[in-house]
Write an enzyme that holds these catalytic residues in place. Structure first.
Site, short mmCIF file in Angstrom:
data_model
loop_
_atom_site.label_atom_id
_atom_site.label_comp_id
_atom_site.label_asym_id
_atom_site.label_seq_id
_atom_site.Cartn_x
_atom_site.Cartn_y
_atom_site.Cartn_z
N LYS A 25 -9.37 2.50 -1.96
CA LYS A 25 -9.65 1.83 -0.67
C LYS A 25 -10.99 2.26 -0.09
CE LYS A 25 -7.17 0.99 3.73
NZ LYS A 25 -5.92 1.33 4.45
N GLU A 46 0.86 -1.20 0.00
CA GLU A 46 0.00 0.00 0.00
C GLU A 46 0.89 1.26 0.00
OE1 GLU A 46 -2.03 0.15 3.77
OE2 GLU A 46 -3.43 1.72 3.14
N CYS A 101 -5.14 -3.20 2.45
CA CYS A 101 -4.88 -3.26 3.89
C CYS A 101 -6.13 -3.44 4.72
CB CYS A 101 -4.08 -2.04 4.32
SG CYS A 101 -3.14 -2.40 5.83
N VAL A 134 -0.66 -2.80 10.56
CA VAL A 134 -0.09 -2.53 11.89
C VAL A 134 -0.71 -3.43 12.96
CG1 VAL A 134 0.65 -0.18 11.42
CG2 VAL A 134 -1.65 -0.54 12.23
C1 ACM Z 1 -4.05 0.03 7.11
O1 ACM Z 1 -5.15 -0.04 6.60
N1 ACM Z 1 -3.02 0.60 6.50
C2 ACM Z 1 -3.79 -0.55 8.44
#
Ligand code: ACM
Length: 265
Positions: free
Chosen positions: A109, A38, A142, A169
């Site tokens: 996203k 990402e 992510c 994370v």
């Molecule tokens: C994330 O969505 N970068 C944890």
């Protein structure tokens, strides 16, 4: 086909370092599909929206995307990469699908994490699946991992592989995606970053899972790596788990609804 996940530590405010890292990892490799993390052009943990804006590029005028297109041409490969995208005065946390012809797919996203909500617009491109020379590819980014509906939706739309550029994370995703691969009988490919940016440490362990939920490759927690494997995307065409059970046909959408009719894209 040969697939490679690139695991490295994109540097905040340093496009050139990120181009160099991509070049060094891809090197003389010969994969058909490369998947990068990402926000691989920009780094992740922006100080504020202006900082993200300064690190963003528009898809049509991007040193980063042009560089990936030149790699795709050189290797006759497809590439999926996370990308800090500017569109007018809006920013999106995006993933692009590239081949030697240029950009052939874009996903923005849907599920923004933490203070991404102060920086990026939520995705407005739905959940597209791209029919490529390699097979049908969907993309998630992510924190989208937290929403099984998104994975199911892409699989129902025919995705044989879900590419998942990440900057994870929280410590959970890598134990969940093999199950998404299994229940959807598709491949999942999480290319996660490593390293620390200000108060966030990223978890590495990039992971490719097959249609039976097996972990085909898994990266280290903290090393830059190019992780490669041979896979056959056609295996994702069969949704049967026993002679009498098909995971799509056996769904009781009369009871819990049909994602195809409730998700709008
Ligand atoms: C994330 O969505 N970068 C944890």
């Amino acid at each position: 086909m040969k697939i490679s996940l690139l695991q490295f530590s994109p540097r905040l405010n340093n496009l050139q370092a990120n181009l160099d890292a991509v070049n060094n990892l891809i090197g003389a490799s010969d994969s058909d599909l490369y998947i990068l993390p990402e926000l691989a052009n920009s780094g992740y943990n922006f100080v504020d929206k202006q900082n993200a804006f300064d690190n963003s590029e528009s898809i049509k005028n991007s040193i980063y995307i042009d560089h990936l297109i030149s790699i795709a041409k050189d290797k006759n490969a497809h590439i999926v990469s996370g990308f800090c995208e500017r569109d007018g005065d809006k920013l999106y946390n995006s993933a692009t699908l590239i081949n030697s012809d240029g950009v052939i797919g874009l996903y923005r996203k849907l599920h923004l994490f933490l203070n991404e909500k102060d920086i990026f617009e939520p995705g407005d491109k739905g959940l597209p699946v791209f029919d490529t020379a390699l097979g049908k590819i969907g993309m998630l980014i992510c924190f989208d991992w937290m929403f099984p509906e998104a994975w199911r939706h892409l699989a129902l739309k025919g995705a044989q592989l879900i590419a998942h550029p990440s900057n994870l994370v929280l410590p959970y995703c890598q134990s969940v995606t093999p199950s998404y691969a299994l229940v959807n009988r598709c491949f999942t490919a999480t290319a996660n970053r490593i390293g620390t940016e200000r108060n966030l440490t990223f978890t590495g362990q990039s992971l490719l899972a097959d249609i039976n939920g097996n972990t085909v490759i898994k990266g280290s927690k903290d090393q830059s790596q190019l992780l490669s494997a041979e896979i056959d995307l056609c295996l994702a065409n069969s949704k049967s788990v026993t002679a009498l059970n098909n995971v799509f046909e056996d769904r009781r959408s009369d009871i819990y609804g049909d994602l195809n009719t409730t998700i709008n894209d």
